[in-house]
Design a protein around this motif. Structure first.
Motif, PDB file in Angstrom:
ATOM      1  N   PHE A   1       0.822  -1.194   0.000  1.00 11.36           N
ATOM      2  CA  PHE A   1       0.000   0.000   0.000  1.00 11.36           C
ATOM      3  C   PHE A   1       0.867   1.259   0.000  1.00 11.36           C
ATOM      4  N   THR A   2       0.288   2.367  -0.424  1.00 15.88           N
ATOM      5  CA  THR A   2       1.025   3.603  -0.658  1.00 15.88           C
ATOM      6  C   THR A   2       0.833   4.589   0.485  1.00 15.88           C
ATOM      7  N   LEU A   3       1.927   5.107   1.016  1.00 15.38           N
ATOM      8  CA  LEU A   3       1.860   6.129   2.062  1.00 15.38           C
ATOM      9  C   LEU A   3       1.157   7.368   1.514  1.00 15.38           C
ATOM     10  N   GLY A   4       0.149   7.844   2.242  1.00 17.59           N
ATOM     11  CA  GLY A   4      -0.604   9.019   1.815  1.00 17.59           C
ATOM     12  C   GLY A   4      -1.853   8.701   1.022  1.00 17.59           C
ATOM     13  N   ALA A   5      -1.988   7.431   0.612  1.00 12.18           N
ATOM     14  CA  ALA A   5      -3.212   6.978  -0.057  1.00 12.18           C
ATOM     15  C   ALA A   5      -4.096   6.266   0.954  1.00 12.18           C
ATOM     16  N   LEU A   6      -5.396   6.185   0.654  1.00 11.36           N
ATOM     17  CA  LEU A   6      -6.312   5.401   1.464  1.00 11.36           C
ATOM     18  C   LEU A   6      -6.762   4.187   0.661  1.00 11.36           C
TER      19      LEU A   6
ATOM     20  N   GLY B   1      -4.223  10.937  -6.028  1.00  9.63           N
ATOM     21  CA  GLY B   1      -4.953  11.965  -5.304  1.00  9.63           C
ATOM     22  C   GLY B   1      -4.148  13.244  -5.185  1.00  9.63           C
ATOM     23  N   SER B   2      -4.849  14.353  -5.043  1.00  9.04           N
ATOM     24  CA  SER B   2      -4.190  15.657  -4.960  1.00  9.04           C
ATOM     25  C   SER B   2      -3.598  15.933  -3.589  1.00  9.04           C
ATOM     26  N   HIS B   3      -4.084  15.233  -2.550  1.00  5.40           N
ATOM     27  CA  HIS B   3      -3.675  15.495  -1.178  1.00  5.40           C
ATOM     28  C   HIS B   3      -3.091  14.241  -0.524  1.00  5.40           C
ATOM     29  N   PHE B   4      -2.281  14.476   0.488  1.00  6.17           N
ATOM     30  CA  PHE B   4      -1.705  13.414   1.306  1.00  6.17           C
ATOM     31  C   PHE B   4      -2.709  13.102   2.419  1.00  6.17           C
ATOM     32  N   CYS B   5      -3.224  11.879   2.469  1.00  3.49           N
ATOM     33  CA  CYS B   5      -4.317  11.543   3.390  1.00  3.49           C
ATOM     34  C   CYS B   5      -3.872  10.544   4.452  1.00  3.49           C
ATOM     35  N   VAL B   6      -4.327  10.765   5.669  1.00  4.39           N
ATOM     36  CA  VAL B   6      -4.027   9.844   6.769  1.00  4.39           C
ATOM     37  C   VAL B   6      -5.250   9.702   7.667  1.00  4.39           C
TER      38      VAL B   6
ATOM     39  N   PHE C   1       3.990  19.020   8.277  1.00  5.31           N
ATOM     40  CA  PHE C   1       3.530  17.979   7.366  1.00  5.31           C
ATOM     41  C   PHE C   1       4.382  16.709   7.462  1.00  5.31           C
ATOM     42  N   THR C   2       5.684  16.868   7.673  1.00  8.14           N
ATOM     43  CA  THR C   2       6.551  15.690   7.688  1.00  8.14           C
ATOM     44  C   THR C   2       6.243  14.766   8.866  1.00  8.14           C
ATOM     45  N   ALA C   3       5.628  15.310   9.932  1.00  9.61           N
ATOM     46  CA  ALA C   3       5.283  14.477  11.085  1.00  9.61           C
ATOM     47  C   ALA C   3       4.264  13.405  10.726  1.00  9.61           C
ATOM     48  N   TYR C   4       3.501  13.651   9.683  1.00  7.36           N
ATOM     49  CA  TYR C   4       2.468  12.695   9.282  1.00  7.36           C
ATOM     50  C   TYR C   4       3.038  11.480   8.544  1.00  7.36           C
ATOM     51  N   GLN C   5       4.337  11.471   8.324  1.00 12.58           N
ATOM     52  CA  GLN C   5       4.958  10.330   7.650  1.00 12.58           C
ATOM     53  C   GLN C   5       5.553   9.323   8.625  1.00 12.58           C
ATOM     54  N   HIS C   6       5.578   9.664   9.915  1.00 18.34           N
ATOM     55  CA  HIS C   6       6.233   8.807  10.898  1.00 18.34           C
ATOM     56  C   HIS C   6       5.220   7.852  11.516  1.00 18.34           C
ATOM     57  N   ALA C   7       5.432   6.565  11.320  1.00 21.01           N
ATOM     58  CA  ALA C   7       4.490   5.560  11.797  1.00 21.01           C
ATOM     59  C   ALA C   7       4.640   5.320  13.289  1.00 21.01           C
ATOM     60  N   GLY C   8       3.522   4.988  13.923  1.00 17.25           N
ATOM     61  CA  GLY C   8       3.529   4.564  15.313  1.00 17.25           C
ATOM     62  C   GLY C   8       3.668   3.057  15.392  1.00 17.25           C
ATOM     63  N   ASP C   9       2.788   2.407  16.187  1.00 17.91           N
ATOM     64  CA  ASP C   9       2.866   0.958  16.350  1.00 17.91           C
ATOM     65  C   ASP C   9       2.438   0.200  15.101  1.00 17.91           C
ATOM     66  N   GLN C  10       1.580   0.823  14.273  1.00 17.19           N
ATOM     67  CA  GLN C  10       1.094   0.183  13.059  1.00 17.19           C
ATOM     68  C   GLN C  10       1.383   1.081  11.853  1.00 17.19           C
TER      69      GLN C  10
ATOM     70  N   ARG D   1      -4.005  -6.979   7.006  1.00 13.37           N
ATOM     71  CA  ARG D   1      -4.731  -7.460   8.176  1.00 13.37           C
ATOM     72  C   ARG D   1      -5.135  -6.366   9.146  1.00 13.37           C
ATOM     73  N   CYS D   2      -4.744  -5.125   8.878  1.00 12.17           N
ATOM     74  CA  CYS D   2      -5.126  -4.052   9.805  1.00 12.17           C
ATOM     75  C   CYS D   2      -5.412  -2.767   9.048  1.00 12.17           C
ATOM     76  N   LEU D   3      -6.241  -1.935   9.650  1.00 11.36           N
ATOM     77  CA  LEU D   3      -6.606  -0.647   9.088  1.00 11.36           C
ATOM     78  C   LEU D   3      -5.413   0.308   9.044  1.00 11.36           C
ATOM     79  N   PRO D   4      -5.450   1.312   8.183  1.00 11.31           N
ATOM     80  CA  PRO D   4      -4.469   2.390   8.282  1.00 11.31           C
ATOM     81  C   PRO D   4      -4.490   2.980   9.692  1.00 11.31           C
ATOM     82  N   ALA D   5      -3.310   3.325  10.198  1.00 10.46           N
ATOM     83  CA  ALA D   5      -3.185   3.783  11.584  1.00 10.46           C
ATOM     84  C   ALA D   5      -2.769   5.249  11.640  1.00 10.46           C
ATOM     85  N   PRO D   6      -3.098   5.941  12.733  1.00 12.49           N
ATOM     86  CA  PRO D   6      -2.652   7.329  12.878  1.00 12.49           C
ATOM     87  C   PRO D   6      -1.129   7.413  12.923  1.00 12.49           C
ATOM     88  N   PRO D   7      -0.552   8.500  12.405  1.00  9.83           N
ATOM     89  CA  PRO D   7       0.893   8.703  12.528  1.00  9.83           C
ATOM     90  C   PRO D   7       1.318   8.781  13.986  1.00  9.83           C
TER      91      PRO D   7
END
Length: 424
Positions: A121-126, A184-189, A257-266, A273-279
């Motif tokens: 899957f692509t970072l910034g896509a849903l 998409g035109s925007h980076f989505c999380v 904006f760059t903070a939204y690229q850093h993954a947490g636990d997921q 097997r899991c939903l997209p997770a918050p940064p």
């Protein structure tokens, strides 16, 4: 006050719950679905409230449908709405997990949220469908609710509704596109965190929905510092007795904006097997503890913050089981009951553009709750049938309120002028 019927054509006109006025306050935007519960509108329009001139903003093609349009708060000719799939078929047709946002501007159409449903899957896509898109006050960020196609393929209950945002960080390109995938035109999380089976009595939630931006410039936190970006939403908790209880939650969001690229636990982009997770660093916080009462789900409403960010308004039953208007600080504490009447609040609501008051339907009338005077001000005459519950929306200048009535089997748009006390 005399109400004015704005639309007259013998067809249904549907306002969204907020952001339906053009930035200059002269026009209203709506879709043309044949009934409130049918998302089959082929176009979205705007109407000038004084002249009655109707302008088609966009018409879908290839069997797609569009609707739930909202207007940019600062730019007149810029809108966002839901767009269903083109060339729908048995495998991929309009549904909560098969829709996208589109930005409409100066005759151009731009897909908001990229979609990537095949791993990696692509970072910034849903990976599914977005819904009820709301601009931030500046209009550069957009919030929406989200449902996930990948998890729904596993099991319907694993597709838990969440809250997501679109950021103007950079466009997102999906490589090696499969059918139904797009850029998409925007980076989505996703910014909310749901749990498939919340622990009873905990702050875990199974769904996140009906979100709202906090303040035009965020809010002042308990440290006296400005939290520039935040969203409140309803989260569905489970009580110790096993009952579903909707409560209010908040997420503080980073500026960078760059903070939204850093993954947490997921992974932010999700897995098979899991939903997209918050940064990383985005933690949801519970604001209400209603002792089992819960935020009212009917009438359906969206959490809306005062322009200064000090108060979040919502609906909840009082001790007499009457649906009242309440407010709570984004810093938490006890909610405060605003209305005290013997009649249920009957609709969604919006704030005055300067935060002076809130408007909604009460006792089959369009009313204002004046926060300073702590009183209800009726604007329309009581009728046998109430105005429609989905939208009661204050204009940017504070001089008018838009709403809908069912007239002769069709939903029509009306406005009512407020007293000069509320004009900006």
């Amino acid at each position: 006050m005399d109400e004015v019927q704005v639309t007259t054509r013998l067809q249904h006109h549907q306002l969204t719950n907020a952001q339906v006025w053009s930035a200059d306050g002269q026009s209203l935007v709506y879709d043309l679905r044949p009934a409130q519960h049918l998302f089959t509108s082929q176009c979205v329009e705007k109407i000038h409230v004084e002249t009655g001139k109707v302008t088609e903003i966009y018409r879908a093609s290839k069997g797609a449908h569009v609707g739930v349009i909202t207007a940019h708060p600062q730019i007149n000719d810029r809108f966002v709405c839901i767009h269903g799939p083109e060339s729908p078929d048995d495998e991929w047709h309009y549904d909560v997990h098969h829709r996208r946002g589109v930005i409409l501007s100066s005759g151009k159409v731009e897909t908001l949220d990229a979609c990537d449903i095949t791993p990696p899957f692509t970072l910034g896509a849903l990976r599914g469908g977005s819904h009820v898109h709301m601009f931030s006050q500046e209009g550069d960020r957009i919030s929406f609710t989200y449902n996930d196609h990948v998890m729904r393929q596993r099991a319907v209950e694993e597709d838990q509704r969440n809250v997501a945002i679109a950021l103007p960080y950079h466009p997102v390109t999906v490589l090696n596109k499969a059918p139904r995938e797009h850029d998409g035109s925007h980076f989505c999380v996703v910014v909310s965190q749901t749990t498939l089976a919340p622990q009873p009595g905990s702050d875990q939630i199974s769904r996140a929905f009906e979100e709202g931006w906090i303040g035009h410039q965020g809010y002042i936190n308990e440290l006296g510092e400005r939290q520039r970006w935040a969203l409140a939403f309803i989260g569905e908790t489970v009580s110790v007795t096993g009952h579903s209880v909707p409560e209010i939650f908040i997420v503080d969001l980073p500026d960078d904006f760059t903070a939204y690229q850093h993954a947490g636990d997921q992974p932010i982009e999700g897995t098979e097997r899991c939903l997209p997770a918050p940064p990383a660093g985005i933690v949801q916080r519970r604001l209400t503890f209603s002792d089992g009462v819960g935020v009212a789900l009917q009438p359906r409403h969206w959490l809306r913050s005062s322009p200064d960010g000090r108060l979040i308004a919502f609906l909840m039953a009082d001790l007499n089981d009457i649906i009242q208007l309440w407010v709570i600080s984004p810093n938490g504490g006890l909610p405060q009951q605003s209305t005290q009447g013997y009649h249920d609040v009957q609709s969604a609501f919006t704030w005055h553009p300067l935060g002076k008051a809130i408007t909604f339907v009460l006792n089959n009338q369009i009313v204002i709750y004046d926060l300073t005077l702590d009183t209800i001000v009726p604007l329309t005459t009581k009728t046998s049938t109430a105005p429609c519950a989905e939208a009661v929306v204050w204009s940017p200048k504070g001089d008018k309120i838009a709403f809908m009535r069912d007239i002769g089997g069709f939903r029509q748009i009306f406005t009512v002028t407020t007293t000069e006390l509320y004009w900006c």
